[in-house]
Design a protein around this motif. Structure first.
Motif, mmCIF file in Angstrom:
data_model
loop_
_atom_site.group_PDB
_atom_site.id
_atom_site.type_symbol
_atom_site.label_atom_id
_atom_site.label_comp_id
_atom_site.label_asym_id
_atom_site.label_seq_id
_atom_site.Cartn_x
_atom_site.Cartn_y
_atom_site.Cartn_z
ATOM 1 N N VAL A 15 -14.875 4.545 -5.918
ATOM 2 C CA VAL A 15 -14.558 4.552 -4.492
ATOM 3 C C VAL A 15 -13.797 3.281 -4.121
ATOM 4 C CG1 VAL A 15 -15.515 4.508 -2.153
ATOM 5 C CG2 VAL A 15 -16.515 6.012 -3.887
ATOM 6 N N SER A 16 -14.270 2.144 -4.624
ATOM 7 C CA SER A 16 -13.594 0.867 -4.351
ATOM 8 C C SER A 16 -12.161 0.890 -4.868
ATOM 9 C CB SER A 16 -14.368 -0.286 -5.006
ATOM 10 O OG SER A 16 -15.665 -0.383 -4.473
ATOM 11 N N PHE A 17 -11.964 1.463 -6.052
ATOM 12 C CA PHE A 17 -10.640 1.579 -6.666
ATOM 13 C C PHE A 17 -9.705 2.389 -5.782
ATOM 14 C CE2 PHE A 17 -7.918 3.998 -9.758
ATOM 15 C CZ PHE A 17 -7.178 2.924 -10.234
ATOM 16 N N ALA A 22 -5.435 2.648 -1.589
ATOM 17 C CA ALA A 22 -4.994 3.176 -0.296
ATOM 18 C C ALA A 22 -4.631 2.040 0.661
ATOM 19 C CB ALA A 22 -6.093 4.052 0.310
ATOM 20 N N ILE A 23 -5.475 1.008 0.714
ATOM 21 C CA ILE A 23 -5.210 -0.134 1.597
ATOM 22 C C ILE A 23 -3.931 -0.851 1.176
ATOM 23 C CG2 ILE A 23 -6.025 -2.419 2.295
ATOM 24 C CD1 ILE A 23 -8.886 -1.303 2.154
ATOM 25 N N SER A 25 -1.436 0.384 -0.441
ATOM 26 C CA SER A 25 -0.280 1.252 -0.170
ATOM 27 C C SER A 25 0.126 1.165 1.292
ATOM 28 C CB SER A 25 -0.607 2.708 -0.535
ATOM 29 O OG SER A 25 -0.887 2.839 -1.916
ATOM 30 N N VAL A 26 -0.859 1.170 2.202
ATOM 31 C CA VAL A 26 -0.582 1.072 3.636
ATOM 32 C C VAL A 26 0.057 -0.280 3.960
ATOM 33 C CG1 VAL A 26 -1.622 0.947 5.935
ATOM 34 C CG2 VAL A 26 -2.369 2.710 4.319
ATOM 35 N N VAL A 27 -0.500 -1.354 3.396
ATOM 36 C CA VAL A 27 0.033 -2.694 3.630
ATOM 37 C C VAL A 27 1.470 -2.806 3.125
ATOM 38 C CG1 VAL A 27 -0.178 -5.136 2.984
ATOM 39 C CG2 VAL A 27 -2.215 -3.825 3.623
ATOM 40 N N ILE A 28 1.705 -2.288 1.913
ATOM 41 C CA ILE A 28 3.047 -2.345 1.322
ATOM 42 C C ILE A 28 4.053 -1.589 2.178
ATOM 43 C CG2 ILE A 28 4.440 -1.521 -0.625
ATOM 44 C CD1 ILE A 28 1.959 -2.163 -2.396
ATOM 45 N N LEU A 29 3.692 -0.384 2.608
ATOM 46 C CA LEU A 29 4.609 0.419 3.424
ATOM 47 C C LEU A 29 4.825 -0.201 4.801
ATOM 48 C CD1 LEU A 29 3.350 4.005 2.492
ATOM 49 C CD2 LEU A 29 5.414 2.848 1.685
ATOM 50 N N ALA A 30 3.776 -0.799 5.377
ATOM 51 C CA ALA A 30 3.897 -1.422 6.697
ATOM 52 C C ALA A 30 4.796 -2.656 6.653
ATOM 53 C CB ALA A 30 2.510 -1.797 7.220
ATOM 54 N N PHE A 166 -2.435 -5.019 -7.035
ATOM 55 C CA PHE A 166 -1.406 -5.017 -5.994
ATOM 56 C C PHE A 166 -0.013 -4.948 -6.604
ATOM 57 C CE2 PHE A 166 1.566 -6.925 -3.023
ATOM 58 C CZ PHE A 166 1.218 -6.323 -1.826
ATOM 59 N N ILE A 167 0.224 -5.767 -7.638
ATOM 60 C CA ILE A 167 1.533 -5.744 -8.301
ATOM 61 C C ILE A 167 1.784 -4.381 -8.931
ATOM 62 C CG2 ILE A 167 2.920 -6.745 -10.154
ATOM 63 C CD1 ILE A 167 1.471 -9.390 -9.681
ATOM 64 N N GLY A 168 0.735 -3.782 -9.520
ATOM 65 C CA GLY A 168 0.878 -2.460 -10.121
ATOM 66 C C GLY A 168 1.206 -1.383 -9.103
ATOM 67 N N VAL A 169 0.487 -1.379 -7.976
ATOM 68 C CA VAL A 169 0.744 -0.389 -6.916
ATOM 69 C C VAL A 169 2.137 -0.597 -6.333
ATOM 70 C CG1 VAL A 169 0.043 0.386 -4.612
ATOM 71 C CG2 VAL A 169 -1.691 -0.079 -6.348
ATOM 72 N N MET A 170 2.495 -1.849 -6.071
ATOM 73 C CA MET A 170 3.822 -2.154 -5.548
ATOM 74 C C MET A 170 4.903 -1.675 -6.502
ATOM 75 S SD MET A 170 5.794 -3.517 -3.284
ATOM 76 C CE MET A 170 7.568 -3.648 -3.392
#
Length: 233
Positions: A15-17, A22-23, A25-30, A166-170
């Protein structure tokens, strides 16, 4: 045994993962078009160009130089090697590294390995970089990773896994976007996909290859989430 079917998903770390991804992704897009994201976009461009270079070396070619520009563009100068493997390696390679970083973030040991490998890669490229944007990027991220590492090891601030995630998601998101922006939404005759279409005997345009590479890139992104959940199960 790995829980490939993800029975009883999702609990605890899973769940934490998912929530963290999700958080992020939202921050990156914002913040996508703000200067805050520029260094992380440039690290994705770096991994794109580094993937070209790796493909060149693996196919017995010679890397003559790498550049990353402040406008989020880049170029890798190669000689020899297998060109039809070098061309798609940029977009698909950066997607692969995004997946690898996401998976590495699921464990502190693998996160340390990922941070160390990234720092070594940046150090190597520092000596073959041909412009100061790339040199500055290498130096800046080496210092950044060193600070995060010291905080992880010497203090109670445990952020290394989150930085790697974060770097991976970005990297994953930017790779998909970059393929769409460079290869699908507009036709650039000098793009990797257009050059690949000229080499490939298949009746497929550069846009067509962009769609195919985009689907593969999205598959890497989906696989990183699925495999991450399996690892944490």
């Amino acid at each position: 045994m790995p829980n490939w079917e993800l029975k009883n998903c999702c609990k605890g770390d899973q769940v934490s993962f998912l929530v963290t991804i999700a958080i992020f992704s939202v921050v990156i897009l914002a913040l996508w078009r703000t200067f805050v994201m520029t260094p992380f976009k440039l690290i994705t461009v770096f991994l794109h160009e580094a993937s070209h270079a790796i493909a060149c070396k693996l196919t017995c070619g010679q890397v003559e130089g790498i550049q990353v520009h402040a406008n989020e563009g880049g170029v890798t100068q190669t000689r020899g090697g297998v060109y039809w493997l070098i061309l798609p390696a940029g977009y698909l390679g950066s997607s692969f590294w995004g997946m690898a970083l996401v998976l590495a973030s699921t464990n502190l040991i693998t996160a340390r390995i990922a941070a160390g490998c990234l720092a070594v890669a940046l150090l190597i490229v520092l000596f073959i970089a041909q412009n100061w944007t790339l040199r500055g990027l290498c130096i800046g991220f080496i210092i950044f990773l060193a600070v995060v590492w010291v905080l992880e090891e010497k203090t109670t601030v445990r952020i290394l896994r989150y930085v790697i995630l974060f770097i991976g998601v970005m990297n994953s998101l930017f790779s998909v976007y970059d393929i769409y922006d460079d290869l699908i939404s507009r036709r650039v005759h000098t793009s990797d996909a257009e050059k690949f279409a000229e080499l490939c005997p298949c009746p497929c345009t550069g846009v067509g290859w962009g769609v195919i590479w985009g689907m593969i890139s999205f598959l890497f992104l989906s696989a990183s989430i699925y495999l991450g959940l399996v690892i944490l199960s």
